[in-house]
Scaffold this active site. Structure first.
Site, PDB file in Angstrom:
ATOM      1  N   LYS A  71       8.284   9.172   3.336  1.00 16.15           N
ATOM      2  CA  LYS A  71       7.338  10.218   2.928  1.00 16.15           C
ATOM      3  C   LYS A  71       6.403  10.655   4.056  1.00 16.15           C
ATOM      4  O   LYS A  71       6.050  11.828   4.154  1.00 16.15           O
ATOM      5  CB  LYS A  71       6.509   9.749   1.733  1.00 16.15           C
ATOM      6  CG  LYS A  71       7.293   9.663   0.429  1.00 16.15           C
ATOM      7  CD  LYS A  71       6.351   9.292  -0.706  1.00 16.15           C
ATOM      8  CE  LYS A  71       7.065   9.186  -2.029  1.00 16.15           C
ATOM      9  NZ  LYS A  71       6.131   8.990  -3.148  1.00 16.15           N
ATOM     10  N   ASP A 108       3.196  14.173  -6.443  1.00 17.84           N
ATOM     11  CA  ASP A 108       2.783  12.937  -7.125  1.00 17.84           C
ATOM     12  C   ASP A 108       1.439  13.112  -7.832  1.00 17.84           C
ATOM     13  O   ASP A 108       1.232  12.569  -8.924  1.00 17.84           O
ATOM     14  CB  ASP A 108       2.696  11.773  -6.128  1.00 17.84           C
ATOM     15  CG  ASP A 108       4.069  11.279  -5.702  1.00 17.84           C
ATOM     16  OD1 ASP A 108       5.013  11.391  -6.509  1.00 17.84           O
ATOM     17  OD2 ASP A 108       4.202  10.776  -4.570  1.00 17.84           O
ATOM     18  N   ALA A 136       0.713   5.291  -3.185  1.00 20.47           N
ATOM     19  CA  ALA A 136       0.549   5.822  -4.541  1.00 20.47           C
ATOM     20  C   ALA A 136      -0.933   6.042  -4.839  1.00 20.47           C
ATOM     21  O   ALA A 136      -1.321   7.047  -5.435  1.00 20.47           O
ATOM     22  CB  ALA A 136       1.168   4.863  -5.556  1.00 20.47           C
TER      23      ALA A 136
HETATM   24  P1  ATR Z   1       2.824   2.226  -2.575  1.00 24.73           P
HETATM   25  O1  ATR Z   1       3.197   3.279  -1.592  1.00 24.73           O
HETATM   26  O2  ATR Z   1       3.797   2.065  -3.708  1.00 24.73           O
HETATM   27  O3  ATR Z   1       1.422   2.350  -3.070  1.00 24.73           O
HETATM   28  P2  ATR Z   1       2.093   0.199  -0.649  1.00 24.73           P
HETATM   29  O4  ATR Z   1       1.595   1.256   0.267  1.00 24.73           O
HETATM   30  O5  ATR Z   1       2.911  -0.900  -0.077  1.00 24.73           O
HETATM   31  O6  ATR Z   1       2.978   0.820  -1.809  1.00 24.73           O
HETATM   32  O7  ATR Z   1       0.829  -0.405  -1.464  1.00 24.73           O
HETATM   33  C1  ATR Z   1       0.951  -1.482  -2.321  1.00 24.73           C
HETATM   34  C2  ATR Z   1      -0.400  -1.760  -2.974  1.00 24.73           C
HETATM   35  O8  ATR Z   1      -0.248  -2.894  -3.852  1.00 24.73           O
HETATM   36  C3  ATR Z   1      -1.479  -2.142  -1.984  1.00 24.73           C
HETATM   37  O9  ATR Z   1      -2.716  -1.701  -2.482  1.00 24.73           O
HETATM   38  C4  ATR Z   1      -1.379  -3.664  -1.990  1.00 24.73           C
HETATM   39  O10 ATR Z   1      -2.544  -4.319  -1.571  1.00 24.73           O
HETATM   40  P3  ATR Z   1      -2.757  -4.672   0.004  1.00 24.73           P
HETATM   41  O11 ATR Z   1      -3.239  -3.406   0.650  1.00 24.73           O
HETATM   42  O12 ATR Z   1      -3.782  -5.745  -0.011  1.00 24.73           O
HETATM   43  O13 ATR Z   1      -1.427  -5.132   0.521  1.00 24.73           O
HETATM   44  C5  ATR Z   1      -1.147  -3.924  -3.445  1.00 24.73           C
HETATM   45  N1  ATR Z   1      -0.535  -5.238  -3.688  1.00 24.73           N
HETATM   46  C6  ATR Z   1       0.754  -5.585  -3.515  1.00 24.73           C
HETATM   47  N2  ATR Z   1       0.933  -6.897  -3.844  1.00 24.73           N
HETATM   48  C7  ATR Z   1      -0.270  -7.376  -4.228  1.00 24.73           C
HETATM   49  C8  ATR Z   1      -0.743  -8.645  -4.708  1.00 24.73           C
HETATM   50  N3  ATR Z   1       0.085  -9.708  -4.846  1.00 24.73           N
HETATM   51  N4  ATR Z   1      -2.051  -8.760  -5.026  1.00 24.73           N
HETATM   52  C9  ATR Z   1      -2.912  -7.703  -4.904  1.00 24.73           C
HETATM   53  N5  ATR Z   1      -2.518  -6.475  -4.458  1.00 24.73           N
HETATM   54  C10 ATR Z   1      -1.225  -6.312  -4.136  1.00 24.73           C
END
Ligand code: ATR
Length: 280
Positions: A71, A108, A136
């Site tokens: 993206k 989105d 997202a």
């Molecule tokens: P997307 O594009 O789908 O939003 P991403 O950019 O990888 O995917 O973002 C994932 C989100 O989920 C982030 O806010 C991430 O938090 P971090 O910035 O701290 O990584 C959050 N996330 C994923 N796994 C997590 C977990 N186990 N606990 C808390 N937050 C989590």
């Protein structure tokens, strides 16, 4: 569907792409509206994305959706990018213009708001709490600001990501430390989970709802399962709740209209079909 030599073509580029439900979704609309067209999954690795994107006009494609991990690259590569996509920092919909140039947009934010509006009587009356600060979350925060929420609380496990996003959005947004995720729900009118927590195979989102007002709307962008532990907990205490599948369905509408010439509708039949088991 039997295609003619004039069939309109579109697809979705991602890596991996095997789990996408977009061909099922667009395929349903193509059949429902009797359109001579096809929408196909396009498995494109990152090192081939630029060539694949630029090949769309040559192959006669009307355009494509772009998903993870392309993206941001699509934003940089399109000849024209609409201002909303630029603010979000990502393109998910590409249209091939008559002169073969590529226009990028991001649907989105539209999909998120349409899902809230179809699923509940939501008005941007009070503060919104957003969990997550990834791709997202960016689209959702921009959507909420444009819809007119008075303030945004962004809570993320990694504080620097929440702080960066809040700083970009301006004074209306504040970053909240992860340890204060429960307390920041006090007075909120909307709570949105934008992380993958709660998805099948992932741990649930660890968030106590005690401080959330009883009439606050709760939305989860996770749609597998449809009823996430967060939504179940919200409904159990009487909060209105909207599931995540509608965001996927609604974000697809502008692309479908641009490529295939018909404005498609989202209804219960479509929801059921897209949620159903894909063929083996
Ligand atoms: P997307 O594009 O789908 O939003 P991403 O950019 O990888 O995917 O973002 C994932 C989100 O989920 C982030 O806010 C991430 O938090 P971090 O910035 O701290 O990584 C959050 N996330 C994923 N796994 C997590 C977990 N186990 N606990 C808390 N937050 C989590």
């Amino acid at each position: 569907m039997i295609l003619s030599g004039k069939a309109r073509l579109a697809g979705v580029m991602g890596w991996p792409i095997t789990h996408t439900r977009s061909p099922r979704l667009h395929g349903y609309w193509l059949r429902r509206y009797g359109i001579d067209g096809a929408y196909v999954p396009l498995s494109v690795p990152p090192d081939g994305f630029e060539r694949a994107l630029r090949a769309l006009p040559l192959l006669g494609f009307r355009g494509a959706n772009v998903t993870v991990p392309h993206k941001e690259a699509a934003l940089a590569l399109c000849d024209r990018v609409d201002p909303l996509a630029r603010r979000i920092g990502a393109v998910n919909t590409v249209v091939v213009e008559a002169d073969r140039s590529l226009t990028g947009s991001n649907t989105d934010a539209f999909g998120f708001l349409e899902n809230l509006r179809q699923g509940a009587t939501w008005r941007p009356g009070g503060p919104a709490a957003v969990v997550g600060a990834g791709g997202a979350a960016r689209a959702i925060c921009v959507a909420l600001l444009d819809a007119g929420v008075p303030s945004l609380r962004i809570v993320n496990r990694s504080p620097e990501r929440a702080e960066r996003l809040a700083a970009e959005l301006g004074a209306i947004a504040v970053a909240v430390p992860w340890a204060e995720r429960g307390a920041c729900l006090a007075g909120a009118a909307l709570l949105v989970n934008t992380t993958s927590l709660g998805m099948t195979g992932q741990p649930p989102l660890d968030l106590a709802l005690d401080d959330l007002p009883g009439d606050a709307l709760v939305n989860d962008i996770v749609y597998a399962p449809l009823e996430t532990p967060l939504l179940a907990a919200a409904r159990a205490r009487g909060n209105p709740a909207v599931d995540g599948i509608g965001m996927l369905l609604h974000q697809a509408r502008p692309g479908f209209e641009a490529w295939f010439g018909t404005r498609p509708q989202v209804d219960e039949d479509l929801r059921r079909f897209v949620l159903g088991e894909p063929p083996p």
